[in-house]
Design an enzyme around this catalytic site. Structure first.
Site, PDB file in Angstrom:
ATOM      1  N   SER A  67       0.825  -1.177  -0.180  1.00 59.31           N
ATOM      2  CA  SER A  67      -0.005  -0.069   0.061  1.00 59.31           C
ATOM      3  C   SER A  67       0.855   1.319  -0.060  1.00 59.31           C
ATOM      4  O   SER A  67       2.028   1.447   0.394  1.00 59.31           O
ATOM      5  CB  SER A  67      -0.898   0.091   1.236  1.00 59.31           C
ATOM      6  OG  SER A  67      -1.712  -1.067   1.227  1.00 59.31           O
TER       7      SER A  67
HETATM    8  N1  SAH Z   1      -0.911  -4.910   3.698  1.00 60.44           N
HETATM    9  C1  SAH Z   1      -0.191  -5.326   2.652  1.00 60.44           C
HETATM   10  C2  SAH Z   1      -1.050  -4.963   1.375  1.00 60.44           C
HETATM   11  C3  SAH Z   1      -0.973  -5.955   0.566  1.00 60.44           C
HETATM   12  S1  SAH Z   1      -2.309  -5.944  -0.712  1.00 60.44           S
HETATM   13  C4  SAH Z   1       1.390  -4.693   2.759  1.00 60.44           C
HETATM   14  O1  SAH Z   1       1.340  -3.958   3.700  1.00 60.44           O
HETATM   15  O2  SAH Z   1       2.061  -4.927   1.910  1.00 60.44           O
HETATM   16  C5  SAH Z   1      -3.498  -7.059  -0.478  1.00 60.44           C
HETATM   17  C6  SAH Z   1      -3.056  -8.462   0.087  1.00 60.44           C
HETATM   18  O3  SAH Z   1      -4.315  -9.019   0.488  1.00 60.44           O
HETATM   19  C7  SAH Z   1      -2.439  -9.135  -1.174  1.00 60.44           C
HETATM   20  O4  SAH Z   1      -1.280  -9.888  -0.794  1.00 60.44           O
HETATM   21  C8  SAH Z   1      -3.447 -10.126  -1.372  1.00 60.44           C
HETATM   22  O5  SAH Z   1      -3.012 -11.579  -1.901  1.00 60.44           O
HETATM   23  C9  SAH Z   1      -4.161 -10.182  -0.019  1.00 60.44           C
HETATM   24  N2  SAH Z   1      -5.622 -11.099  -0.042  1.00 60.44           N
HETATM   25  C10 SAH Z   1      -6.753 -10.794  -0.922  1.00 60.44           C
HETATM   26  N3  SAH Z   1      -7.819 -11.462  -0.443  1.00 60.44           N
HETATM   27  C11 SAH Z   1      -7.331 -12.113   0.570  1.00 60.44           C
HETATM   28  C12 SAH Z   1      -8.332 -12.987   1.591  1.00 60.44           C
HETATM   29  N4  SAH Z   1      -9.416 -13.408   1.262  1.00 60.44           N
HETATM   30  N5  SAH Z   1      -7.249 -13.282   2.491  1.00 60.44           N
HETATM   31  C13 SAH Z   1      -6.059 -12.892   3.105  1.00 60.44           C
HETATM   32  N6  SAH Z   1      -5.564 -12.304   2.166  1.00 60.44           N
HETATM   33  C14 SAH Z   1      -6.039 -11.703   0.870  1.00 60.44           C
END
Ligand code: SAH
Length: 217
Positions: A67
């Site tokens: 993010s």
């Molecule tokens: N908080 C993260 C942002 C990652 S982007 C950071 O600081 O880097 C969002 C993430 O959510 C992705 O890695 C994606 O694979 C995950 N995601 C999407 N749907 C999900 C679900 N149902 N359960 C767990 N993770 C999920």
């Protein structure tokens, strides 16, 4: 072995980013202190390291993103984190947001659905694992074994309010969840009163990758 490390150059860039966030309505000192101390470049591949302290979202593996720093600060601030808070995060990704919450004193439970990212986050989060628990699973089902939580943060775009997650929120708890279409979402701040009443407030437009799962897309 990870031979990359922090440096004065990176610390300087981080300090500039913190000034930018502080001039952009991020007032929670704990958020600013945590973001000044956690090296975001160590959560990115070498290719993107030189852009780690620009206020932008950047690619990680599997077509996912870390993010934007402003978004991390905004969600962290909305949660009103107090030391010892038990926080559930859906979407571990790189692990950066989880590290910020841990640095603020929270006990973090973070769920990721993609195995490669889960494994990478485990490596990235090595210095913080005393306060962070990782789980490879569909986060839309929450983490029943460790519920309830003081705070819940979703870092992927939900199509609707995820009811199961709200059931795992303590009375008096706070959740912050981007809800909307695949393209654009409203950041929704949810509070559960001590007598279990839910209130919601929209806090502006954001863009996240989709939340994929049983109660997601
Ligand atoms: N908080 C993260 C942002 C990652 S982007 C950071 O600081 O880097 C969002 C993430 O959510 C992705 O890695 C994606 O694979 C995950 N995601 C999407 N749907 C999900 C679900 N149902 N359960 C767990 N993770 C999920």
């Amino acid at each position: 072995m990870n031979i990359r490390h922090d440096s004065y150059k990176h610390q300087g860039q981080r300090a500039q980013l913190i000034n930018l966030l502080a001039s952009n309505k991020i007032t929670d000192k704990n958020v600013l202190l945590a973001m000044a101390s956690v090296p975001r470049h160590l959560f990115l591949s070498k290719d993107f390291e030189n852009r780690a302290y620009d206020d932008v979202a950047l690619p990680i593996d599997e077509e996912q993103t870390i993010s934007q720093p402003y978004t991390v600060a905004f969600q962290s601030q909305a949660l009103e984190i107090k030391p010892g808070d038990k926080v559930l995060e859906i979407g571990t990704g790189s692990g950066y947001q989880a590290a910020i919450l841990a640095q603020m004193g929270a006990e973090v439970y973070s769920i990721e659905r993609i195995e490669k990212l889960y494994k990478m986050a485990k490596i990235n989060l090595q210095p913080y694992l005393k306060n962070i628990n990782l789980f490879l699973s569909d986060g839309t089902m929450g983490w029943p074994d460790n519920a309830p939580f003081d705070k819940i943060i979703v870092t992927a775009a939900a199509p609707k309010l995820p009811e199961i997650l709200l059931e795992q929120l303590k009375p008096g708890g706070i959740a912050i969840i981007p809800i909307g279409s695949m393209k654009i979402q409203k950041m929704v701040l949810i509070k559960k009163s001590v007598d279990n009443k839910i209130s919601q407030k929209e806090l502006g437009d954001f863009r996240f990758v989709p939340l994929i799962g049983k109660d997601g897309w």
